[in-house]
Design a protein around this motif. Structure first.
Motif, short mmCIF file in Angstrom:
data_model
loop_
_atom_site.label_atom_id
_atom_site.label_comp_id
_atom_site.label_asym_id
_atom_site.label_seq_id
_atom_site.Cartn_x
_atom_site.Cartn_y
_atom_site.Cartn_z
N HIS A 83 -5.56 17.80 -12.81
CA HIS A 83 -5.91 18.41 -11.52
C HIS A 83 -7.34 18.07 -11.12
CE1 HIS A 83 -5.87 21.31 -8.26
NE2 HIS A 83 -7.00 21.82 -8.74
N SER A 84 -8.27 18.22 -12.05
CA SER A 84 -9.68 17.95 -11.72
C SER A 84 -9.93 16.48 -11.43
CB SER A 84 -10.61 18.44 -12.85
OG SER A 84 -10.43 17.64 -14.01
N GLY A 85 -9.12 15.59 -12.02
CA GLY A 85 -9.27 14.16 -11.79
C GLY A 85 -8.47 13.64 -10.61
N LEU A 86 -7.78 14.55 -9.91
CA LEU A 86 -6.96 14.18 -8.75
C LEU A 86 -5.95 13.06 -9.08
CD1 LEU A 86 -9.73 14.25 -6.00
CD2 LEU A 86 -8.03 16.02 -6.46
N TRP A 87 -5.36 13.14 -10.28
CA TRP A 87 -4.45 12.09 -10.72
C TRP A 87 -3.22 11.94 -9.83
CZ3 TRP A 87 -4.89 8.17 -14.04
CH2 TRP A 87 -6.02 8.17 -14.87
N HIS A 88 -2.57 13.05 -9.54
CA HIS A 88 -1.34 12.98 -8.75
C HIS A 88 -1.63 12.51 -7.31
CE1 HIS A 88 0.69 14.71 -12.13
NE2 HIS A 88 -0.09 15.78 -12.08
N GLU A 89 -2.72 13.01 -6.75
CA GLU A 89 -3.10 12.62 -5.38
C GLU A 89 -3.44 11.12 -5.31
OE1 GLU A 89 -3.95 16.96 -6.01
OE2 GLU A 89 -4.31 15.14 -7.15
N CYS A 90 -4.15 10.63 -6.32
CA CYS A 90 -4.50 9.20 -6.35
C CYS A 90 -3.28 8.32 -6.53
CB CYS A 90 -5.54 8.92 -7.44
SG CYS A 90 -7.20 9.46 -7.00
N ARG A 91 -2.33 8.77 -7.35
CA ARG A 91 -1.10 7.99 -7.53
C ARG A 91 -0.35 7.87 -6.22
NH1 ARG A 91 3.60 9.81 -7.84
NH2 ARG A 91 2.99 11.89 -8.53
N ARG A 92 -0.25 8.99 -5.49
CA ARG A 92 0.45 8.96 -4.20
C ARG A 92 -0.32 8.11 -3.18
NH1 ARG A 92 0.88 14.74 -4.63
NH2 ARG A 92 -0.06 14.90 -2.59
N ALA A 93 -1.64 8.21 -3.19
CA ALA A 93 -2.44 7.41 -2.25
C ALA A 93 -2.29 5.91 -2.56
CB ALA A 93 -3.91 7.82 -2.31
N ALA A 94 -2.24 5.56 -3.84
CA ALA A 94 -2.05 4.15 -4.21
C ALA A 94 -0.69 3.65 -3.72
CB ALA A 94 -2.17 3.98 -5.73
N GLU A 95 0.32 4.52 -3.76
CA GLU A 95 1.64 4.14 -3.25
C GLU A 95 1.57 3.87 -1.74
OE1 GLU A 95 4.09 7.41 -4.49
OE2 GLU A 95 4.11 6.75 -6.59
N VAL A 96 0.76 4.66 -1.02
CA VAL A 96 0.56 4.42 0.41
C VAL A 96 -0.14 3.08 0.61
CG1 VAL A 96 -0.68 5.22 2.48
CG2 VAL A 96 0.55 6.87 1.03
N GLY A 97 -1.12 2.78 -0.24
CA GLY A 97 -1.80 1.49 -0.17
C GLY A 97 -0.83 0.33 -0.33
N VAL A 98 0.14 0.47 -1.22
CA VAL A 98 1.15 -0.57 -1.42
C VAL A 98 1.97 -0.77 -0.15
CG1 VAL A 98 3.30 -1.15 -2.66
CG2 VAL A 98 1.33 -0.27 -3.93
N VAL A 99 2.42 0.33 0.45
CA VAL A 99 3.22 0.25 1.69
C VAL A 99 2.42 -0.41 2.82
CG1 VAL A 99 4.35 1.62 3.48
CG2 VAL A 99 4.70 2.19 1.07
N LEU A 100 1.14 -0.05 2.92
CA LEU A 100 0.29 -0.64 3.97
C LEU A 100 0.10 -2.15 3.73
CD1 LEU A 100 -2.32 2.23 4.32
CD2 LEU A 100 -0.65 1.52 6.05
N LEU A 101 -0.11 -2.54 2.48
CA LEU A 101 -0.26 -3.97 2.18
C LEU A 101 1.02 -4.73 2.48
CD1 LEU A 101 -2.23 -4.72 -1.12
CD2 LEU A 101 -2.87 -5.18 1.24
N GLU A 102 2.15 -4.14 2.13
CA GLU A 102 3.43 -4.79 2.44
C GLU A 102 3.57 -4.98 3.96
OE1 GLU A 102 6.15 -3.20 -1.30
OE2 GLU A 102 6.14 -2.06 0.57
N GLY A 103 3.18 -3.96 4.71
CA GLY A 103 3.22 -4.06 6.18
C GLY A 103 2.28 -5.13 6.69
N ALA A 104 1.11 -5.23 6.08
CA ALA A 104 0.12 -6.23 6.51
C ALA A 104 0.62 -7.65 6.25
CB ALA A 104 -1.20 -6.01 5.78
N ASP A 105 1.51 -7.81 5.29
CA ASP A 105 2.03 -9.14 4.95
C ASP A 105 3.34 -9.45 5.66
OD1 ASP A 105 1.80 -11.57 3.46
OD2 ASP A 105 3.35 -10.84 2.10
N ALA A 106 3.87 -8.48 6.39
CA ALA A 106 5.18 -8.68 7.05
C ALA A 106 5.08 -9.69 8.19
CB ALA A 106 5.69 -7.35 7.58
#
Length: 195
Positions: free
Chosen positions: A172-195
């Motif tokens: 919780h203090s390291g924001l692990w779950h939030e960072c994992r979800r944000a990284a997943e958003v980063g993947v989706v955005l990169l995929e869109g940028a390459d479409a």
């Protein structure tokens, strides 16, 4: 295509980390690379992948360590690809070069360059995740890495010799779950940028 250009930070005053990093990254079967990491300059390495998840995973891992500036270039490449990255060319390689230069002074030392506005959005998300990751305490990082390896919180607690509640608190203090979800958003955005 996604090209990673990675430059070792403070290489003039630190040991050369490029060879060990390339060996580890090129041996990881879970991260498919079209062109394996290859040294392109004294303290720099480069690779190409068709996987946004691979680009994000490697980029965040290296940037968060504090030892690397990471540029991710999004775009086309000249086909057929040569056998090594030094001989490769195309928009993604040019953009990766611009991105690694920007990463040297960017938050989290990671930058993305692509023609789509989604590349800039991906960059913002990845910079945030890398910056948060660097601020984690050693205890939080230790617990999070075990969870990232697939252990349950109870298994991580047993390995660390602490309670499951303490593992939960560290995550919780390291924001692990939030960072994992944000990284997943980063993947989706990169995929869109390459479409």
């Amino acid at each position: 295509m996604f090209v990673l250009t990675v430059d070792q930070r403070k290489s003039r005053t630190a040991a050369d980390l490029v060879e060990a990093a390339m060996t580890a990254l090129n041996r990881d079967p879970g991260r498919p690379l079209r062109l394996a990491f290859d040294r392109t300059a004294g303290d720099e390495m480069q690779a190409a992948t068709e996987s946004a998840a691979t680009a994000v995973g490697i980029g965040l891992e290296l940037a968060a360590s504090g030892h690397w500036s990471v540029g991710i270039g999004v775009g086309g490449v000249r086909e057929p690809l040569p056998s090594n990255t030094r001989a490769a060319a195309g928009e993604a390689f040019e953009r990766a070069r611009a991105a690694v230069t920007a990463a040297k002074t960017a938050p989290g030392n990671i930058a993305v360059s692509g023609a789509s506005p989604l590349a800039g959005q991906a960059e913002a998300v990845l910079q945030l995740v890398a910056a948060v990751t660097r601020k984690r305490s050693k205890l939080s990082a230790e617990a999070g890495l075990l969870i990232s390896e697939g252990l349950t919180q109870q298994e991580a607690a047993s390995r660390l010799g602490i309670s499951q509640q303490a593992v939960s608190s560290r995550l919780h203090s390291g924001l692990w779950h939030e960072c994992r979800r944000a990284a997943e958003v980063g993947v989706v955005l990169l995929e869109g940028a390459d479409a």
